[in-house]
Design an enzyme around this catalytic site. Structure first.
Site, PDB file in Angstrom:
ATOM      1  N   SER A  16       0.865  -1.168   0.000  1.00  0.00           N
ATOM      2  CA  SER A  16       0.000   0.000   0.000  1.00  0.00           C
ATOM      3  C   SER A  16       0.902   1.217   0.000  1.00  0.00           C
ATOM      4  O   SER A  16       2.074   1.136   0.385  1.00  0.00           O
ATOM      5  CB  SER A  16      -0.940  -0.006   1.209  1.00  0.00           C
ATOM      6  OG  SER A  16      -0.226  -0.158   2.430  1.00  0.00           O
ATOM      7  N   HIS A 270       3.613  -1.171   3.889  1.00  0.00           N
ATOM      8  CA  HIS A 270       3.052   0.151   3.609  1.00  0.00           C
ATOM      9  C   HIS A 270       4.203   1.109   3.325  1.00  0.00           C
ATOM     10  O   HIS A 270       5.067   1.325   4.188  1.00  0.00           O
ATOM     11  CB  HIS A 270       2.249   0.643   4.813  1.00  0.00           C
ATOM     12  CG  HIS A 270       1.519   1.925   4.581  1.00  0.00           C
ATOM     13  ND1 HIS A 270       0.434   2.032   3.731  1.00  0.00           N
ATOM     14  CD2 HIS A 270       1.717   3.171   5.096  1.00  0.00           C
ATOM     15  CE1 HIS A 270      -0.016   3.270   3.737  1.00  0.00           C
ATOM     16  NE2 HIS A 270       0.752   3.995   4.546  1.00  0.00           N
TER      17      HIS A 270
END
Length: 304
Positions: A16, A270
């Site tokens: 992400s 992330h």
């Protein structure tokens, strides 16, 4: 933990990306270059940061709304407790839900006067991130991510208190924890172990920040309490005035960091992109991620 290097297959890990909203027209061009460059890598979601003050909130909302309209990405909008009453925060959340946002990154936020200053709750506002999570869940069934600190939040008394605060956020309804960026994978693994021992079972995704500029990222690390290992410092020695080589080194370092955790069974990461597409894209390529075919129908619709 200085990690081993190996290649992973496409689809073996999920990523992400975090972006920040633009302040100028030039920054907006950079942001959208970044979004379009990274979108084909099929991130699980992309988050957009948010600061205190009305103009910042508006920029975040505008960016998230455009991501929904013009891409196939799933945006997660940051939302904080800083400088806003509960009613004002709730209004923002309702606007997000109406515009199609289903995922929020709920944060207490740093004091408006600057990182490192003592946080004081806004009168009539949410006292902390746990209260914010609870409030958001009462508004709509948002997916909610919250922050975790592998090396302890700078304002926490100790690691036990930090884990207790984290559990309060999860007990309030948080669905995922995204950690502050970490450079030494051992810190993340110990944090994961402490969280599980405390009964925290939601996914805990490690944060990764590519070192595009060692001096700048070192400054971020000092403010957040993140340790930069000596082996990483050595990689960047003598590159202060050599950004091209520095970026090549940054790609290798971040790839090694991630692969070290992949070897420990970690599958989601992330990336704090700082809106720097090419560096993050190169790292993802080294990790084995490959772009998906372009959705030509949506691309033509967006161009129309």
């Amino acid at each position: 933990m200085e990690p081993k290097s190996r290649l992973v297959g496409d689809g073996e890990i999920d990523v992400s990306f975090e972006f920040f909203p633009p302040k100028t027209e030039k920054m907006e061009e950079t942001l959208w270059h970044c979004i379009h460059r990274l979108a084909p890598l099929r991130p699980e979601f992309v988050s957009v940061t948010y600061g205190a003050g009305g103009s910042t909130r508006e920029r975040t909302h505008t960016t998230v709304s455009r991501i929904i309209k013009e891409t196939n990405l799933k945006p997660a909008a940051h939302l904080t407790c800083v400088d806003a009453t509960k009613a004002e925060v709730d209004d923002v959340a309702r606007d997000y839900w109406t515009s199609g946002v289903r995922h929020i990154v709920a944060l207490r936020g740093d004091p408006a006067s600057g990182v490192g200053d003592h946080y004081v709750p806004t009168p009539g506002g949410y006292a902390n991130a746990a209260a914010l999570v609870s409030g958001l869940k009462s508004i709509a069934p948002f997916e909610i991510s919250v922050a975790g600190y592998p090396e302890c939040h700078p304002e926490s008394a100790n690691l036990d208190a930090d884990i207790e605060n984290l559990k309060a956020k999860v007990d309030a309804g948080a669905d995922r924890i995204i950690t502050q960026f970490v450079f030494d994978g051992d810190y993340y693994l110990r944090f994961l172990e402490r969280a599980r021992a405390a009964g925290i079972w939601v996914p805990i995704t490690p944060g990764v920040i590519p070192i595009h500029n060692f001096a700048q990222v070192s400054g971020f690390a000092r403010k957040t309490g993140a340790t930069i290992p000596a082996w990483i410092e050595r990689r960047f020695e003598g590159l202060e005035n050599d950004p091209k080589t520095s970026h090549l080194v940054a790609s290798a370092v971040a790839t090694e960091q991630v692969l070290g955790l992949v070897d420990e069974g970690v599958k989601s990461f992330h990336f704090y992109t700082l809106n720097r597409a090419d560096l993050v894209y190169a790292i993802c390529h080294l990790l084995g991620l490959r772009p998906a075919p372009v959705d030509s129908a949506k691309a033509k619709a967006n161009a129309a």
